[in-house]
Design a protein around this motif. Structure first.
Motif, PDB file in Angstrom:
ATOM      1  N   UNK A 332      27.057  48.318  34.440  1.00 19.22           N
ATOM      2  CA  UNK A 332      26.835  47.348  33.537  1.00 19.22           C
ATOM      3  C   UNK A 332      27.733  46.165  33.981  1.00 19.22           C
ATOM      4  N   UNK A 333      27.549  44.948  33.514  1.00 18.56           N
ATOM      5  CA  UNK A 333      28.270  43.581  33.831  1.00 18.56           C
ATOM      6  C   UNK A 333      28.387  43.792  35.420  1.00 18.56           C
ATOM      7  N   UNK A 334      27.336  43.798  36.263  1.00 19.61           N
ATOM      8  CA  UNK A 334      27.391  43.990  37.668  1.00 19.61           C
ATOM      9  C   UNK A 334      27.541  42.355  38.430  1.00 19.61           C
ATOM     10  N   UNK A 335      28.329  42.126  39.445  1.00 14.86           N
ATOM     11  CA  UNK A 335      28.205  41.045  40.044  1.00 14.86           C
ATOM     12  C   UNK A 335      28.193  41.371  41.657  1.00 14.86           C
ATOM     13  N   UNK A 336      27.400  40.242  42.327  1.00 10.43           N
ATOM     14  CA  UNK A 336      27.640  40.456  43.724  1.00 10.43           C
ATOM     15  C   UNK A 336      28.772  40.113  44.417  1.00 10.43           C
ATOM     16  N   UNK A 337      29.553  41.046  45.157  1.00  9.98           N
ATOM     17  CA  UNK A 337      30.592  40.838  45.881  1.00  9.98           C
ATOM     18  C   UNK A 337      30.509  40.449  47.162  1.00  9.98           C
ATOM     19  N   UNK A 338      31.678  40.506  47.854  1.00 12.70           N
ATOM     20  CA  UNK A 338      31.984  39.526  49.126  1.00 12.70           C
ATOM     21  C   UNK A 338      30.922  40.261  50.502  1.00 12.70           C
ATOM     22  N   UNK A 339      30.757  41.670  50.001  1.00 12.92           N
ATOM     23  CA  UNK A 339      29.681  42.032  51.296  1.00 12.92           C
ATOM     24  C   UNK A 339      28.239  42.146  50.729  1.00 12.92           C
ATOM     25  N   UNK A 340      28.036  41.698  49.539  1.00 14.68           N
ATOM     26  CA  UNK A 340      26.701  41.315  49.249  1.00 14.68           C
ATOM     27  C   UNK A 340      26.074  42.487  48.383  1.00 14.68           C
ATOM     28  N   UNK A 341      26.701  43.527  47.671  1.00 12.99           N
ATOM     29  CA  UNK A 341      26.185  44.433  46.907  1.00 12.99           C
ATOM     30  C   UNK A 341      26.628  44.183  45.477  1.00 12.99           C
ATOM     31  N   UNK A 342      25.405  44.602  44.546  1.00  8.79           N
ATOM     32  CA  UNK A 342      25.763  44.252  43.318  1.00  8.79           C
ATOM     33  C   UNK A 342      26.609  45.150  42.366  1.00  8.79           C
ATOM     34  N   UNK A 343      27.903  44.911  42.256  1.00  4.57           N
ATOM     35  CA  UNK A 343      28.855  46.216  41.880  1.00  4.57           C
ATOM     36  C   UNK A 343      29.203  45.941  40.396  1.00  4.57           C
ATOM     37  N   UNK A 344      29.245  47.085  39.723  1.00  6.73           N
ATOM     38  CA  UNK A 344      29.350  47.285  38.236  1.00  6.73           C
ATOM     39  C   UNK A 344      30.846  46.922  37.982  1.00  6.73           C
ATOM     40  N   UNK A 345      31.178  46.477  36.744  1.00  5.81           N
ATOM     41  CA  UNK A 345      32.580  46.378  36.244  1.00  5.81           C
ATOM     42  C   UNK A 345      32.702  47.378  35.115  1.00  5.81           C
ATOM     43  N   UNK A 346      31.793  47.923  34.605  1.00  2.00           N
ATOM     44  CA  UNK A 346      31.669  48.976  33.566  1.00  2.00           C
ATOM     45  C   UNK A 346      30.533  49.998  33.868  1.00  2.00           C
TER      46      UNK A 346
END
Length: 463
Positions: A332-346
């Motif tokens: 949930x609430x994922x966003x793309x980080x500095x290495x390019x993966x869509x990482x969740x926050x929840x």
């Protein structure tokens, strides 16, 4: 026959696999459809498989002290590359989830020498992992690294468990002669006693008051710089670390019979190349005073129809309540980080299982009923949700920077392979159907491997 040859070649060379489809993966979940998934482990289930082809086999002993927030794991990794090179590693992590990001965060990884396997036991110079004759207790003792010495005893509080009689997922057109295999067996809830002696840099101590639980991680960036520097000088990373002569201070963690920690133990086998077996992994274990929840799942690459294989376990203090294969692990609430993966926050993890006491006929009736989701059968089904925020990123591990050069030389040229492991330790909640929430500590690992096909939130929510 052509696909079998292609599969065999790709397992050796690392070339991209063709699109076989769902007929070429035989999931452990499919074999228990309409049946009771829960089976108790035997002593033989805990034997190391140790085949003579490419594989990685691990025994991981997690520990969690709910009161202090100290948690982590001690792990043995045994790997065989193309049947030519066998090696073993001791890895160790300890972290304090209650103290936040500036608290204790130690990681060590140590090559093992003169290692050998004896049934469920593992030995190396200055290390032993032994299962007692009653198959109720493991003793893990390691002095191979001065920074992380462990002498821990893990005693079962609940029975061990697996999915079905054979807890394996097979790859290939013939389950009797597969070209790949994944396997997991668990001790989901255990008591831990013993001691951990660690060394951390003196400058990282926050206060004398917290001397027994404070510390700070050696960052991955620092490890990589040290490695690169060592390679330039023609020295090993181990020698480079020794030359630094960093001033360290002893810290001690003890788990006693009066104040034990809780544990989850898993033995895992991966009998094929990681990027061929799965494009992503999800892992969570959660302990509260009264319950344990475990979820381990992987999603195959497009080669095997983006198939999700999911195993969930719910226990009480002394019983396995449910083993489920129909689970929903949501990023949930994922966003793309500095290495390019869509990482969740929840995370929200739903366990949709059957009680471990439910007979096959009742499970089959609900599984095959067109209205099975309309009414909850309290006598047969068990649903639970574990959820929380991913506030504490323990470490983002660039796998390609951590694996040995011999392995890296085999997989580094594979297009679309960018493996990262995101490790978290946070307070989560567990809630059963219509019951109140209970708090506990969770360890979470979210792993992205292949970007050959974009991994989105929906990738984790496939039926």
């Amino acid at each position: 026959m052509l696909k079998w040859i292609q599969g065999g070649i790709s397992a050796v060379t690392g070339i991209a696999e063709p699109e076989y489809g769902s007929d070429y993966i035989h999931s452990v979940a499919d074999r228990v459809k309409g049946k009771q998934p829960y089976k108790e482990t035997s002593r033989e289930d805990l034997y190391w498989l140790n085949p003579d082809y490419t594989n990685v086999e691990t025994a991981t002993f997690y520990f969690t002290n709910i009161k202090t927030g100290v948690l982590g794991f001690a792990q043995i990794i045994h790997s065989n590359i193309i049947g030519l090179h066998t090696q073993a590693q001791f890895t160790f992590r300890v972290y304090n989830a209650k103290e936040g990001k500036e608290a204790l965060n130690l990681w060590t990884s140590t090559k093992l020498e003169n290692f050998r396997i004896d049934g469920p036991n593992f030995y190396a110079d200055n290390l032993s992992v032994e299962l007692d004759q009653d198959s109720k207790t493991y003793h893990f003792k390691s002095d191979v690294n001065e920074k992380s010495k462990v002498d821990l005893t893990f005693t079962k509080l609940t029975p061990g468990c697996k999915v079905g009689d054979d807890p394996s997922t097979y790859y290939g057109d013939n389950i009797e002669e597969p070209w790949g295999r994944m396997r997991h067996v668990f001790w989901p809830r255990n008591k831990v006693t013993g001691k951990i002696d660690i060394k951390v840099p003196v400058k990282q101590q926050a206060s004398e008051e917290h001397k027994d639980i404070k510390g700070e991680q050696t960052s991955q960036d620092t490890r990589q710089k040290d490695r690169e520097s060592a390679e330039e000088k023609g020295t090993s990373e181990e020698n480079e670390e020794e030359e630094e002569e960093e001033e360290l201070e002893d810290l001690h963690i003890k788990f006693t019979d009066e104040s034990p920690a809780l544990s989850m133990f898993v033995m895992a086998f991966q009998g094929m190349k990681p990027h061929h077996a799965a494009k992503a992994w999800n892992f969570l274990y959660f302990h509260s005073e009264d319950h344990t929840a475990v979820l381990m799942e992987f999603i195959t690459p497009k080669s095997y129809a983006n198939t999700k294989v999911s195993v969930g376990i719910i226990t009480s203090k002394n019983e396995v309540l449910s083993v489920s294969v129909n689970n929903d692990f949501r990023h949930l609430n994922s966003s793309v980080d500095s290495v390019g993966w869509n990482v969740p926050k929840n995370l929200s993890v739903k366990f949709n299982g059957f009680k471990s006491t439910a007979p096959d006929e009742k499970i089959a009736a609900i599984t095959n009923s067109p209205t099975k989701q309309e009414k909850y059968d309290n006598d047969t089904q068990l649903h639970a949700t574990v959820e929380g925020k991913l506030d504490q990123l323990v470490e983002r591990i660039d796998v390609m920077n951590e694996i040995p050069n011999f392995v890296k030389s085999i997989v580094s040229g594979v297009a679309g392979t960018k493996p990262y492991i995101y490790q978290y330790a946070d307070e989560f909640t567990l809630q059963f159907q219509d019951a109140s929430k209970e708090k506990g500590l969770a360890w979470v690992e979210v792993t992205f491997i292949s970007e050959g096909e974009t991994v989105t939130d929906e990738s984790y929510n496939e039926a």
